[in-house]
Design a protein around this motif. Structure first.
Motif, PDB file in Angstrom:
ATOM      1  N   LEU A   1       0.825  -1.206   0.000  1.00 32.48           N
ATOM      2  CA  LEU A   1       0.000   0.000   0.000  1.00 32.48           C
ATOM      3  C   LEU A   1       0.858   1.254   0.000  1.00 32.48           C
ATOM      4  CD1 LEU A   1      -2.666  -0.723   2.777  1.00 32.48           C
ATOM      5  CD2 LEU A   1      -3.081  -0.638   0.335  1.00 32.48           C
ATOM      6  N   LYS A   2       0.289   2.320  -0.552  1.00 34.26           N
ATOM      7  CA  LYS A   2       0.801   3.670  -0.312  1.00 34.26           C
ATOM      8  C   LYS A   2      -0.120   4.280   0.741  1.00 34.26           C
ATOM      9  CE  LYS A   2       2.487   4.347  -5.042  1.00 34.26           C
ATOM     10  NZ  LYS A   2       2.326   5.129  -6.296  1.00 34.26           N
ATOM     11  N   TYR A   3       0.419   4.541   1.917  1.00 34.21           N
ATOM     12  CA  TYR A   3      -0.413   5.012   3.022  1.00 34.21           C
ATOM     13  C   TYR A   3      -0.672   6.507   2.900  1.00 34.21           C
ATOM     14  CZ  TYR A   3       0.537   0.465   4.967  1.00 34.21           C
ATOM     15  OH  TYR A   3       0.615  -0.894   5.147  1.00 34.21           O
ATOM     16  N   ARG A   4      -1.928   6.887   3.149  1.00 35.64           N
ATOM     17  CA  ARG A   4      -2.292   8.309   3.107  1.00 35.64           C
ATOM     18  C   ARG A   4      -2.024   8.924   4.489  1.00 35.64           C
ATOM     19  NH1 ARG A   4      -7.671   6.424   0.586  1.00 35.64           N
ATOM     20  NH2 ARG A   4      -7.394   6.611  -1.672  1.00 35.64           N
ATOM     21  N   SER A   5      -0.765   9.022   4.812  1.00 38.19           N
ATOM     22  CA  SER A   5      -0.377   9.492   6.150  1.00 38.19           C
ATOM     23  C   SER A   5       0.339  10.838   6.120  1.00 38.19           C
ATOM     24  CB  SER A   5       0.532   8.455   6.821  1.00 38.19           C
ATOM     25  OG  SER A   5       1.660   8.152   6.011  1.00 38.19           O
ATOM     26  N   ASP A   6       0.289  11.527   4.981  1.00 41.03           N
ATOM     27  CA  ASP A   6       1.062  12.761   4.821  1.00 41.03           C
ATOM     28  C   ASP A   6       0.694  13.818   5.859  1.00 41.03           C
ATOM     29  OD1 ASP A   6       2.293  11.577   2.714  1.00 41.03           O
ATOM     30  OD2 ASP A   6       1.282  12.733   1.148  1.00 41.03           O
ATOM     31  N   LEU A   7      -0.602  13.929   6.199  1.00 44.32           N
ATOM     32  CA  LEU A   7      -1.009  14.953   7.177  1.00 44.32           C
ATOM     33  C   LEU A   7      -0.339  14.710   8.523  1.00 44.32           C
ATOM     34  CD1 LEU A   7      -4.823  15.164   6.375  1.00 44.32           C
ATOM     35  CD2 LEU A   7      -3.082  16.879   5.820  1.00 44.32           C
ATOM     36  N   ALA A   8      -0.323  13.453   8.948  1.00 40.76           N
ATOM     37  CA  ALA A   8       0.313  13.129  10.230  1.00 40.76           C
ATOM     38  C   ALA A   8       1.826  13.297  10.152  1.00 40.76           C
ATOM     39  CB  ALA A   8      -0.040  11.696  10.637  1.00 40.76           C
ATOM     40  N   LEU A   9       2.414  12.886   9.033  1.00 32.57           N
ATOM     41  CA  LEU A   9       3.865  13.007   8.901  1.00 32.57           C
ATOM     42  C   LEU A   9       4.298  14.469   8.895  1.00 32.57           C
ATOM     43  CD1 LEU A   9       4.741  10.214   6.291  1.00 32.57           C
ATOM     44  CD2 LEU A   9       4.394  10.060   8.763  1.00 32.57           C
ATOM     45  N   SER A  10       3.432  15.344   8.352  1.00 33.61           N
ATOM     46  CA  SER A  10       3.781  16.769   8.323  1.00 33.61           C
ATOM     47  C   SER A  10       3.859  17.359   9.730  1.00 33.61           C
ATOM     48  CB  SER A  10       2.755  17.547   7.492  1.00 33.61           C
ATOM     49  OG  SER A  10       1.504  17.646   8.167  1.00 33.61           O
ATOM     50  N   LEU A  11       3.198  16.702  10.689  1.00 31.08           N
ATOM     51  CA  LEU A  11       3.243  17.157  12.079  1.00 31.08           C
ATOM     52  C   LEU A  11       4.306  16.415  12.893  1.00 31.08           C
ATOM     53  CD1 LEU A  11      -0.589  17.447  12.823  1.00 31.08           C
ATOM     54  CD2 LEU A  11       1.005  19.267  12.193  1.00 31.08           C
TER      55      LEU A  11
ATOM     56  N   CYS B   1      -5.476   4.464  20.179  1.00 30.96           N
ATOM     57  CA  CYS B   1      -5.371   4.867  18.768  1.00 30.96           C
ATOM     58  C   CYS B   1      -4.965   6.321  18.612  1.00 30.96           C
ATOM     59  CB  CYS B   1      -6.662   4.574  18.001  1.00 30.96           C
ATOM     60  SG  CYS B   1      -6.915   2.807  17.742  1.00 30.96           S
ATOM     61  N   GLN B   2      -4.238   6.859  19.602  1.00 30.18           N
ATOM     62  CA  GLN B   2      -3.683   8.204  19.481  1.00 30.18           C
ATOM     63  C   GLN B   2      -2.250   8.098  18.966  1.00 30.18           C
ATOM     64  OE1 GLN B   2      -3.712  12.386  22.001  1.00 30.18           O
ATOM     65  NE2 GLN B   2      -3.535  10.489  23.147  1.00 30.18           N
ATOM     66  N   THR B   3      -1.912   8.953  18.025  1.00 33.50           N
ATOM     67  CA  THR B   3      -0.554   8.985  17.494  1.00 33.50           C
ATOM     68  C   THR B   3       0.372   9.622  18.522  1.00 33.50           C
ATOM     69  OG1 THR B   3      -0.676  11.172  16.468  1.00 33.50           O
ATOM     70  CG2 THR B   3      -1.570   9.312  15.204  1.00 33.50           C
ATOM     71  N   SER B   4       1.622   9.779  18.139  1.00 30.77           N
ATOM     72  CA  SER B   4       2.584  10.427  19.031  1.00 30.77           C
ATOM     73  C   SER B   4       2.346  11.933  19.133  1.00 30.77           C
ATOM     74  CB  SER B   4       4.015  10.169  18.537  1.00 30.77           C
ATOM     75  OG  SER B   4       4.188  10.657  17.211  1.00 30.77           O
ATOM     76  N   ILE B   5       1.427  12.474  18.327  1.00 29.51           N
ATOM     77  CA  ILE B   5       1.043  13.883  18.419  1.00 29.51           C
ATOM     78  C   ILE B   5      -0.200  13.977  19.297  1.00 29.51           C
ATOM     79  CG2 ILE B   5       0.356  15.936  17.128  1.00 29.51           C
ATOM     80  CD1 ILE B   5       3.197  14.940  16.514  1.00 29.51           C
ATOM     81  N   PRO B   6      -0.135  14.642  20.449  1.00 34.82           N
ATOM     82  CA  PRO B   6      -1.300  14.725  21.333  1.00 34.82           C
ATOM     83  C   PRO B   6      -2.531  15.283  20.607  1.00 34.82           C
ATOM     84  CG  PRO B   6       0.657  15.533  22.461  1.00 34.82           C
ATOM     85  CD  PRO B   6       1.050  15.337  21.030  1.00 34.82           C
ATOM     86  N   GLY B   7      -3.640  14.575  20.749  1.00 34.63           N
ATOM     87  CA  GLY B   7      -4.872  15.020  20.124  1.00 34.63           C
ATOM     88  C   GLY B   7      -5.082  14.535  18.705  1.00 34.63           C
ATOM     89  N   LEU B   8      -4.091  13.906  18.126  1.00 33.12           N
ATOM     90  CA  LEU B   8      -4.185  13.388  16.760  1.00 33.12           C
ATOM     91  C   LEU B   8      -4.313  11.871  16.815  1.00 33.12           C
ATOM     92  CD1 LEU B   8      -4.042  14.012  13.678  1.00 33.12           C
ATOM     93  CD2 LEU B   8      -1.572  13.568  13.850  1.00 33.12           C
TER      94      LEU B   8
END
Length: 316
Positions: free
Chosen positions: A241-251, A267-274
């Motif tokens: 797959l090509k993951y649509r994770s660009d928004l998260a990676l930009s943060l 299911c929270q990423t390493s960015i609080p609130g995301l």
């Protein structure tokens, strides 16, 4: 709940209108939260001809039918996904600011928390004169979903490297003893990894490029490679797959080498609130798992809605 946009800060912005995003919307609607679902209109689930792994549908259900049922369910709560694409996401101490591109131009949405249910896109095999073979249903992509229906048939796996070898072995071990790995001209490193398993399961390997295809209606009847005509009942792609994770990676969100996101037990990423749910999260790409991610994230979002974010004074 699902609300018109009036400049207020929402409890949550859900990005993606596939099974995960729509499940999160259902939970947040019933938890009486103010949220918006932004749907780019290209969910991977829509490609599924029929899935038999969703427990309540004994005869199976297509991806489009499932999505229609989920949208109808949300309509009971006056929730209508908003068509558009989130082109940018910024984090401020007490909120996220998302830029939404749609038919009416560009607009911004502010939300205390964001759930990414953006999924991924299957890498299409490079077959001669046959673009979008997966999207057209000529090549399948999930043996866990429908491999049982292909049991004991002639199966080809399109792939190479560790992932291709692993999927060919998985299918041969689980569903059929007539499995061939097609590398489409990609040479495999010799000696082959897991050669003993390939031999014990009778998996054949064809490294020649596919030169020509014979189509009959909605199926590939034959492939011509290395001067031979190859016949299979079912073809699976194992190209990833090509993951649509660009928004998260930009943060700066934590991710693995493929770009899929790493999340905690909520299911929270390493960015609080995301948060993230579904195929964009590292792990198995299964609808029921995506729904579970979404439910887990939505409940945690609800439980923290009245609390300050971790970036605010007193935040936890």
């Amino acid at each position: 709940m699902g609300v018109p946009l009036n400049g207020d800060v929402l409890d949550c912005l859900i990005v993606g209108g596939g099974p995960a995003g729509l499940t999160a919307g259902l939970y947040l609607a019933r938890l009486r939260r103010r949220f918006v679902i932004v749907d780019g209109g290209a969910p991977r689930a829509a490609w599924i001809p029929k899935s038999h792994n969703i427990p309540v549908f004994s005869a199976g259900i297509s991806g489009t039918d499932l999505l229609d049922r989920q949208r109808d369910n949300l309509a009971q709560y006056d929730v209508q996904p908003m068509s558009g694409t989130v082109s940018g996401l910024k984090k401020q101490p007490d909120r996220f600011i998302a830029v939404i591109e749609g038919d009416g131009g560009s607009r911004q949405i502010a939300a205390k928390r964001v759930l990414l249910a953006t999924g991924g896109v299957d890498i299409e095999p490079d077959l001669p004169d046959l673009p979008n073979a997966i999207q057209r249903g000529l090549v399948r992509y999930c043996p866990i979903c429908d491999g049982y229906e292909s049991r004991d048939r002639r199966i080809a796996v399109i792939g190479y490297g560790d992932h291709g070898l692993g999927e060919a072995i998985f299918i041969a071990r689980t569903y059929s003893r007539d499995v061939t790995l097609l590398t489409l001209g990609q040479g495999l490193e010799k000696p082959l990894k897991r050669q003993e398993e390939l031999d014990s399961l009778g998996v054949k390997v064809v490294e020649d490029p596919v030169e020509r295809l014979d189509l009959e209606g909605d199926r590939i009847a034959a492939l011509h490679a290395g001067g031979k005509e190859l016949h299979f009942d079912v073809l699976y792609s194992a190209l990833g797959l090509k993951y649509r994770s660009d928004l998260a990676l930009s943060l700066g969100a934590e991710h693995d080498s493929s770009g899929s996101l790493i999340v905690d037990i909520h299911c929270q990423t390493s960015i609080p609130g995301l948060y993230a749910a579904g195929d964009v999260v590292r792990g198995l790409d299964q609808i029921v798992i995506a729904m579970g991610h979404a439910a887990t994230a939505a409940i945690d979002i609800h439980n923290h809605c009245e609390l300050p974010t971790e970036d605010e004074p007193g935040g936890a």
